[in-house]
Design a protein around this motif. Structure first.
Motif, mmCIF file in Angstrom:
data_model
loop_
_atom_site.group_PDB
_atom_site.id
_atom_site.type_symbol
_atom_site.label_atom_id
_atom_site.label_comp_id
_atom_site.label_asym_id
_atom_site.label_seq_id
_atom_site.Cartn_x
_atom_site.Cartn_y
_atom_site.Cartn_z
ATOM 1 N N SER A 318 3.695 -6.368 6.841
ATOM 2 C CA SER A 318 2.406 -7.003 6.520
ATOM 3 C C SER A 318 2.156 -7.045 5.019
ATOM 4 O O SER A 318 1.064 -6.764 4.537
ATOM 5 C CB SER A 318 1.259 -6.307 7.258
ATOM 6 N N SER A 320 3.389 -5.134 2.629
ATOM 7 C CA SER A 320 3.152 -3.842 1.990
ATOM 8 C C SER A 320 4.441 -3.138 1.585
ATOM 9 O O SER A 320 4.400 -2.217 0.767
ATOM 10 C CB SER A 320 2.349 -2.924 2.919
ATOM 11 N N ASP A 596 -0.129 -4.650 10.119
ATOM 12 C CA ASP A 596 -1.560 -4.958 10.015
ATOM 13 C C ASP A 596 -2.092 -5.475 11.347
ATOM 14 O O ASP A 596 -1.921 -6.651 11.696
ATOM 15 C CB ASP A 596 -1.786 -5.996 8.907
ATOM 16 N N LYS A 619 -4.630 -0.794 4.189
ATOM 17 C CA LYS A 619 -5.003 -2.125 3.712
ATOM 18 C C LYS A 619 -4.938 -2.200 2.184
ATOM 19 O O LYS A 619 -4.630 -3.252 1.612
ATOM 20 C CB LYS A 619 -6.408 -2.469 4.212
ATOM 21 N N GLN A 622 -1.633 -3.485 0.660
ATOM 22 C CA GLN A 622 -1.205 -4.862 0.939
ATOM 23 C C GLN A 622 -1.178 -5.682 -0.346
ATOM 24 O O GLN A 622 -2.041 -5.549 -1.211
ATOM 25 C CB GLN A 622 -2.147 -5.496 1.963
#
Length: 635
Positions: A318, A320, A596, A619, A622
């Motif tokens: 996601s 990251s 995510d 989050k 990210q």
């Protein structure tokens, strides 16, 4: 001498399909090796009659394959096309209405995975003489709308043939897309049932043998120079190999590039097998279902070279996992759409052609010996983790990783493992040791429950000299097991490992991690006291079900019995289902990457509140990957 031949639209279509071929690197292939079909009033007198006539007049022209479910026959065609590196596929015909819409999920799966399949759903009367006919959707916005319009967003090409004169252009347009590696996916030709049976005088040239040349686009020189400039400046580069490496038959070129430059290679789900797992520069799976080796190198990489990958959220964790603040991307892809992702320096080219060009242009440059040695050490450390997971010794029921270890011990290098949904694809991506580029077949673009047995059927049809191990959980099996009957009917041998854990193990674990307490993921009776689905385990006997479909069935308890059963199944001549129960609460080894899946922002459930805090922490890792990867580049 007449230059036309009188045939129905359906007969003309069958004759045309039988005359199509592909060619790449001087090797010619049949484009359509057969047609799956389930007949109803929307195609039985059209394509059904045409396939019958072809079988009687010219056996082998376009073989007919019977299926039990329209969705699963598309899955089988997809599995076939993937094993043939997109150079040969199968067509699928259905009746109108529910038969047609059953194929929509299969169409989406094919298009998402960039795999060619031709869908031929029957359609309502073009003449509208008896509307509404059985199974017709009436729409007050227009009489030209049918349920087949559902195929438009999930097909790379869609046409409805309302007149015989429209068939030639529709066919040529369809095959153009099917044979274009940058555009391929599901192609749908909707065929009104009255038009299928209509006769027409066709030009004989339509049925001449036709060869579609599948190109290997070479890198544009200026783009190649930009890519080389970025790569030469790299100190910690990582190559991410996707399915495009396998489909373009670029595995030898990938190996040569890695050995010449010392760039470690990580693999996506579709790219697993592009480099043998024990090659000194292979660091295994990357992303949300990755290894600690690949993910550690990904977090530190200053340049990521993506080859034939579409960068799904599982590959990037996601967005990251590629965590270096200044990370730059160079993307090799035959499709410009994918090459431009992550603000990359885009190299729009065939994977093999691009890797060969990059190897030549980077002559004399390589990574530092210390970096290569570190990559090998990390990969070796992960292999020790794999061995422990394979031999866990969990009691009384084995862990899922031990089941994979038992299959791994029995499978040969050229054997194929097939899977698609649930928790097994993640475990396979991390753990499975693969040396053959076509020995690993996990459908993880759409991750469609029910793909496994049907996809395995297609794999075996495409490569009958390979043993095919289908790994399927009870949740997926309950969705779509019918093509066991087709395997038995056609004498096609599959080895199906049916893992019974009485529920949706993958989503159960995900639910728990998100504060959902595994709600709705176990197969249990509804408790009359609580009113919830938390009673005793349901008495579902999937082994008995498989036996009723004609398969040989072996029930085993424990890893030792499983190995013995798998050895016998591999030696057997017919389809065998090996049923084994596992403990769903024993997770496989984890590499610490993130996926995510949003958690409720407000909740009264304590576990959800705690999960939201953890979600917000992840989050913050990210990335947008908006920084241009080369001077002057904006995309």
């Amino acid at each position: 001498m007449s230059n036309t031949v009188r045939l129905t639209v359906a007969q003309a279509l069958v004759r045309f399909l039988a005359a199509q071929h592909t060619e790449r690197d001087g090797v010619r292939h049949r484009l359509f090796d057969g047609c799956f079909g389930i007949f109803g009033h929307g195609n039985v007198a059209g394509l059904g009659q045409a396939l019958l006539q072809a079988e009687l007049e010219s056996p082998g022209r376009l073989r007919y394959l019977q299926a039990r479910n329209e969705q699963s026959m598309v899955h089988a065609a997809v599995g076939y096309a993937r094993m043939r590196n997109r150079l040969t596929t199968l067509a699928c015909t259905s009746s109108i209405g529910p038969g047609a819409t059953n194929m929509v999920t299969g169409a989406a799966l094919a298009t998402i995975n960039r795999l060619p399949v031709l869908l031929l759903p029957g359609d309502i009367f073009a003449t509208r003489v008896a509307s509404p006919v059985l199974q017709e959707l009436e729409d007050p916005r227009g009489h030209d709308i049918s349920v087949n319009d559902c195929f438009r967003p999930v097909s790379r090409f869609f046409d409805r043939v309302n007149r015989p004169e429209q068939l030639p252009s529709a066919l040529l347009g369809a095959v153009r897309v099917l044979t274009d590696p940058a555009e391929t996916g599901a192609v749908t030709l909707a065929l009104p049932q009255d038009v299928q049976a209509e006769a027409y005088d066709w030009p004989v040239e339509l049925f001449a043998a036709r060869t579609w040349h599948v190109p290997r686009p070479v890198p544009e020189p200026a783009a190649l120079a930009r890519a080389v400039e970025v790569l030469r400046a790299a100190r910690r580069p990582l190559l991410v190999a996707g399915g495009g490496v396998v489909y373009s038959e670029a595995t030898a070129a990938l190996r040569a590039f890695a050995e010449a430059t010392g760039v470690p290679v990580a693999v996506t789900q579709a790219g697993k097998g592009a480099l043998p797992y024990d090659h000194p520069l292979c660091v295994g799976a990357v992303g949300a279902t990755g290894t600690t080796a690949a993910n550690e190198l990904a977090r530190e990489a200053d340049v990521v070279l993506g080859v034939g990958t579409r960068y799904s959220d599982f590959t990037t964790a996601s967005r990251s996992v590629f965590a270096d603040p200044g990370v730059r991307f160079v993307n090799v892809n035959v499709a410009a759409f994918d090459a431009a992702k992550q603000s990359a320096v885009a190299l729009v080219a065939d994977a093999r052609a691009a890797l060969e060009a990059l190897t030549g242009a980077l002559a004399g440059w390589s990574t530092a010996p210390e970096y290569r040695q570190r990559a090998r050490r990390l990969a070796d450390e992960w292999d020790e983790v794999v061995e422990r997971a394979y031999t866990l010794g969990h009691e009384p029921l084995p862990a899922q990783s031990e089941v994979l270890g038992a299959v791994q011990a029995v499978a040969a290098d050229r054997d194929v493992v097939v899977c698609a949904a649930g928790s097994m694809p993640g475990d396979l991506h991390r753990l499975w040791r693969v040396r053959d580029p076509r020995g690993y077949h996990v459908e993880y673009g759409y991750s469609c429950m029910g793909y496994e047995i049907a996809g395995g059927l297609g794999v075996k049809l495409a490569e009958p000299d390979r043993e095919v191990f289908v790994l399927v959980g009870d949740g997926s099996y309950l969705m779509m097991a019918q093509e066991l009957v087709t395997a038995v009917q056609e004498g096609i041998k599959l080895i199906v490992v049916l893992v019974q854990n009485h529920g949706f193990a993958s989503i159960g674990a995900l639910s728990e991690s998100l504060g959902g307490q595994r709600f709705g993921t176990a197969y249990r009776y509804r408790d009359p006291g609580s009113g919830r689905l938390d009673g005793d385990v349901l008495p579902v006997d999937l082994a008995a079900n498989a036996e009723s479909l004609g398969a040989e069935v072996v029930r085993v308890r424990g890893v030792a019995e499983l190995r013995t059963a798998l050895i016998k199944a591999r030696e057997a001549a017919r389809t065998t289902v090996v049923h084994v129960e596992t403990d769903p609460l024993v997770p496989g080894p984890d590499a610490g990457a993130w996926w995510d899946v949003p958690v409720a922002e407000v909740a009264t459930v304590d576990s959800t509140v705690a999960a939201r805090r953890e979600y917000e922490r992840h989050k913050r890792t990210q990335r947008a990957y908006l920084r241009p990867s080369a001077e002057g580049e904006t995309a």
